[in-house]
Write a protein that holds these residues in place. Structure first.
Motif, mmCIF file in Angstrom:
data_model
loop_
_atom_site.group_PDB
_atom_site.id
_atom_site.type_symbol
_atom_site.label_atom_id
_atom_site.label_comp_id
_atom_site.label_asym_id
_atom_site.label_seq_id
_atom_site.Cartn_x
_atom_site.Cartn_y
_atom_site.Cartn_z
ATOM 1 N N GLY A 49 15.329 0.333 -38.847
ATOM 2 C CA GLY A 49 15.445 -1.130 -38.818
ATOM 3 C C GLY A 49 15.228 -1.735 -40.192
ATOM 4 N N ILE A 50 16.013 -2.746 -40.516
ATOM 5 C CA ILE A 50 15.885 -3.412 -41.818
ATOM 6 C C ILE A 50 14.496 -4.049 -41.928
ATOM 7 C CG2 ILE A 50 16.880 -5.182 -43.345
ATOM 8 C CD1 ILE A 50 18.738 -2.744 -42.624
ATOM 9 N N ARG A 51 14.064 -4.682 -40.845
ATOM 10 C CA ARG A 51 12.755 -5.339 -40.833
ATOM 11 C C ARG A 51 11.636 -4.327 -41.096
ATOM 12 N NH1 ARG A 51 11.793 -10.766 -39.230
ATOM 13 N NH2 ARG A 51 13.934 -11.044 -39.864
ATOM 14 N N TYR A 52 11.772 -3.202 -40.455
ATOM 15 C CA TYR A 52 10.756 -2.149 -40.592
ATOM 16 C C TYR A 52 10.698 -1.657 -42.049
ATOM 17 C CZ TYR A 52 8.525 2.426 -40.144
ATOM 18 O OH TYR A 52 7.713 3.509 -40.316
ATOM 19 N N LEU A 53 11.878 -1.398 -42.612
ATOM 20 C CA LEU A 53 11.936 -0.868 -43.980
ATOM 21 C C LEU A 53 11.397 -1.890 -44.973
ATOM 22 C CD1 LEU A 53 15.459 0.754 -43.632
ATOM 23 C CD2 LEU A 53 13.307 1.998 -43.939
ATOM 24 N N ARG A 54 11.706 -3.143 -44.683
ATOM 25 C CA ARG A 54 11.255 -4.245 -45.532
ATOM 26 C C ARG A 54 9.732 -4.323 -45.501
ATOM 27 N NH1 ARG A 54 13.390 -10.211 -43.847
ATOM 28 N NH2 ARG A 54 11.892 -11.375 -45.093
ATOM 29 N N GLU A 55 9.174 -4.240 -44.294
ATOM 30 C CA GLU A 55 7.714 -4.317 -44.162
ATOM 31 C C GLU A 55 7.044 -3.068 -44.713
ATOM 32 O OE1 GLU A 55 7.330 -5.403 -40.059
ATOM 33 O OE2 GLU A 55 7.982 -7.454 -40.501
ATOM 34 N N ALA A 56 7.788 -1.965 -44.738
ATOM 35 C CA ALA A 56 7.218 -0.715 -45.273
ATOM 36 C C ALA A 56 7.254 -0.700 -46.809
ATOM 37 C CB ALA A 56 7.986 0.476 -44.720
ATOM 38 N N GLY A 57 7.811 -1.762 -47.408
ATOM 39 C CA GLY A 57 7.742 -1.891 -48.857
ATOM 40 C C GLY A 57 8.999 -1.508 -49.620
ATOM 41 N N TYR A 58 10.066 -1.169 -48.899
ATOM 42 C CA TYR A 58 11.321 -0.862 -49.604
ATOM 43 C C TYR A 58 11.891 -2.147 -50.192
ATOM 44 C CZ TYR A 58 11.466 3.786 -47.483
ATOM 45 O OH TYR A 58 11.193 5.064 -47.117
ATOM 46 N N THR A 59 12.587 -2.030 -51.309
ATOM 47 C CA THR A 59 13.227 -3.207 -51.914
ATOM 48 C C THR A 59 14.631 -3.356 -51.314
ATOM 49 O OG1 THR A 59 14.284 -1.942 -53.669
ATOM 50 C CG2 THR A 59 12.043 -2.741 -54.110
ATOM 51 N N PRO A 60 15.221 -4.550 -51.433
ATOM 52 C CA PRO A 60 16.606 -4.717 -50.942
ATOM 53 C C PRO A 60 17.548 -3.683 -51.562
ATOM 54 C CG PRO A 60 15.656 -6.861 -51.454
ATOM 55 C CD PRO A 60 14.652 -5.837 -51.907
ATOM 56 N N ALA A 61 17.385 -3.406 -52.845
ATOM 57 C CA ALA A 61 18.294 -2.446 -53.502
ATOM 58 C C ALA A 61 18.135 -1.056 -52.884
ATOM 59 C CB ALA A 61 18.004 -2.398 -54.997
ATOM 60 N N GLN A 62 16.912 -0.683 -52.561
ATOM 61 C CA GLN A 62 16.701 0.636 -51.949
ATOM 62 C C GLN A 62 17.328 0.697 -50.555
ATOM 63 O OE1 GLN A 62 12.423 0.593 -52.419
ATOM 64 N NE2 GLN A 62 12.484 2.274 -53.889
ATOM 65 N N VAL A 63 17.158 -0.371 -49.801
ATOM 66 C CA VAL A 63 17.726 -0.371 -48.436
ATOM 67 C C VAL A 63 19.249 -0.409 -48.508
ATOM 68 C CG1 VAL A 63 17.799 -1.570 -46.208
ATOM 69 C CG2 VAL A 63 15.643 -1.384 -47.455
ATOM 70 N N ARG A 64 19.769 -1.169 -49.462
ATOM 71 C CA ARG A 64 21.231 -1.190 -49.633
ATOM 72 C C ARG A 64 21.737 0.212 -49.964
ATOM 73 N NH1 ARG A 64 20.701 -5.931 -52.573
ATOM 74 N NH2 ARG A 64 21.061 -4.816 -54.504
ATOM 75 N N ALA A 65 21.005 0.914 -50.805
ATOM 76 C CA ALA A 65 21.426 2.280 -51.167
ATOM 77 C C ALA A 65 21.393 3.192 -49.936
ATOM 78 C CB ALA A 65 20.521 2.832 -52.260
ATOM 79 N N MET A 66 20.383 3.005 -49.082
ATOM 80 C CA MET A 66 20.306 3.825 -47.864
ATOM 81 C C MET A 66 21.482 3.531 -46.919
ATOM 82 S SD MET A 66 16.286 3.247 -47.106
ATOM 83 C CE MET A 66 15.935 4.340 -45.774
ATOM 84 N N ALA A 67 21.940 2.290 -46.952
ATOM 85 C CA ALA A 67 23.000 1.869 -46.018
ATOM 86 C C ALA A 67 24.388 1.954 -46.639
ATOM 87 C CB ALA A 67 22.744 0.426 -45.573
ATOM 88 N N ASP A 68 24.421 2.331 -47.903
ATOM 89 C CA ASP A 68 25.716 2.267 -48.597
ATOM 90 C C ASP A 68 26.625 3.440 -48.209
ATOM 91 O OD1 ASP A 68 27.545 0.992 -50.088
ATOM 92 O OD2 ASP A 68 26.309 0.825 -51.875
ATOM 93 N N PHE A 69 27.797 3.447 -48.795
ATOM 94 C CA PHE A 69 28.834 4.386 -48.386
ATOM 95 C C PHE A 69 28.414 5.837 -48.541
ATOM 96 C CE2 PHE A 69 30.642 0.750 -50.695
ATOM 97 C CZ PHE A 69 31.085 0.050 -49.588
ATOM 98 N N PRO A 70 28.237 6.551 -47.448
ATOM 99 C CA PRO A 70 27.981 7.979 -47.583
ATOM 100 C C PRO A 70 29.286 8.689 -47.923
ATOM 101 C CG PRO A 70 28.043 7.358 -45.270
ATOM 102 C CD PRO A 70 28.280 6.115 -46.059
ATOM 103 N N ALA A 71 29.168 9.926 -48.331
ATOM 104 C CA ALA A 71 30.331 10.647 -48.841
ATOM 105 C C ALA A 71 31.504 10.674 -47.857
ATOM 106 C CB ALA A 71 29.925 12.060 -49.200
#
Ligand code: GLU
Length: 303
Positions: A273-295
């Motif tokens: 969850g975005i909310r969970y990751l946000r509360e866990a201290g990830y930055t928007p850029a880190q979450v975007r990278a996790m959600a970005d285009f996989p190979a």
């Protein structure tokens, strides 16, 4: 009936501006899969110098919760996404949905279906035993065969009903229109294997299929970007476009995010969850990278 035809030039979005969209349902919080979809849509629009629009698909009054709408907008903003123009709330479009339903009905393409799920299951099981029973779990057409007197009697009893599209009648009218996906190529829409589909549900009087088709057109969407899990719905939308004289967009069904072992991410997994990751201290850029285009998922503009 006009048989399946694949035009040499598949229909595509209008020659001008590219308009993509993200259309979440406020039935829960956003997870990485949603973020992926939104990023794909935004990237495709920005790449083409076009527009990216947002729509909240809240027609399901039972499952959608107002609180999730605010949470979705907030999470998207936190992620750094921005959209063009106002957010469309699907509920505000009920009049347009009802009008289109009336048009389909006036064409003689809809019929009321009083069946319960249990009755449909029983009918399918029975028909499967017959040599020419319907394919798979398709609706066997029980209520299509009701006489007008039987229908009137059920209406008089106040039995709840859905409205189904008579797919053979629909194909009689528009043939088998082609549609084009940027990754999967061109296909023809043939709804016969799925049987007569529900166009207006018993509980909400409309359906995902009808609402999404009408609202993509209303928002001027020329490139429908969404997860590959929805690709089986696209032939239904293509036939509805043909029946309702709507412009034909292009599609780009993107791959679904998977974990390192190749398993599809489970929506219920809180840690996605975005909310969970946000509360866990990830930055928007880190979450975007996790959600970005996989190979395995080309961005829609690279195909
Ligand atoms: N509202 C749908 C969902 O959240 C997506 C519909 C679409 O993209 O066509 O799953």
């Amino acid at each position: 009936m006009s048989e399946a035809t694949t035009p040499e030039t598949p229909p595509t979005g209008a020659g001008g501006e590219t308009v993509t969209r993200f259309a979440p349902s406020p039935t829960g919080l956003l997870h990485l899969g949603h973020a992926h979809s939104a990023l794909v849509a935004q990237a495709a629009a920005r790449h083409a110098g076009g527009r990216f629009v947002l729509r909240i698909e809240d027609i399901d009054t039972v499952r959608c919760k107002a609180g999730f709408v605010d949470a979705i907008l907030e999470d998207l903003t936190w992620l750094g996404l921005s959209w063009d123009g106002p957010v469309l709330r699907q509920r505000e479009r009920q009049g347009a949905h009802a009008e289109a339903l009336a048009r389909l009905d006036a064409l003689g393409l809809l019929y009321p279906c009083f069946c319960t799920r249990k009755e449909i299951r029983a009918e399918i099981q029975q028909a499967a035993a017959a040599p020419h029973g319907p394919a798979g779990g398709a609706y066997p057409g029980t209520c299509r065969r009701l006489t007008s007197a039987q229908r009137a009697a059920r209406h008089a009893e106040g039995q709840p009903y859905a409205l189904r599209l008579d797919v053979n009648a629909a194909h009689e009218r528009v043939g088998f229109p082609a549609w084009h996906d940027r990754h999967a190529g061109t296909a023809t829409a043939d709804l016969r294997p799925g049987g007569d589909i529900i166009i207006a549900r018993k509980d909400i009087g409309t359906s995902y299929h009808l609402a999404v088709t009408l609202d993509d057109a209303a928002q001027g969407v020329t490139l429908v970007t969404r997860g590959a899990d929805l690709i089986d719905s696209t032939p239904v939308h293509r036939v509805l476009q043909a029946l309702l004289d709507l412009p034909v967009p292009e599609w780009a069904h993107h791959g679904l995010l998977a974990d390192a072992a190749g398993r599809r991410l489970a929506k219920r997994d809180r840690s996605q969850g975005i909310r969970y990751l946000r509360e866990a201290g990830y930055t928007p850029a880190q979450v975007r990278a996790m959600a970005d285009f996989p190979a395995d998922t080309p961005a829609p503009y690279s195909a």
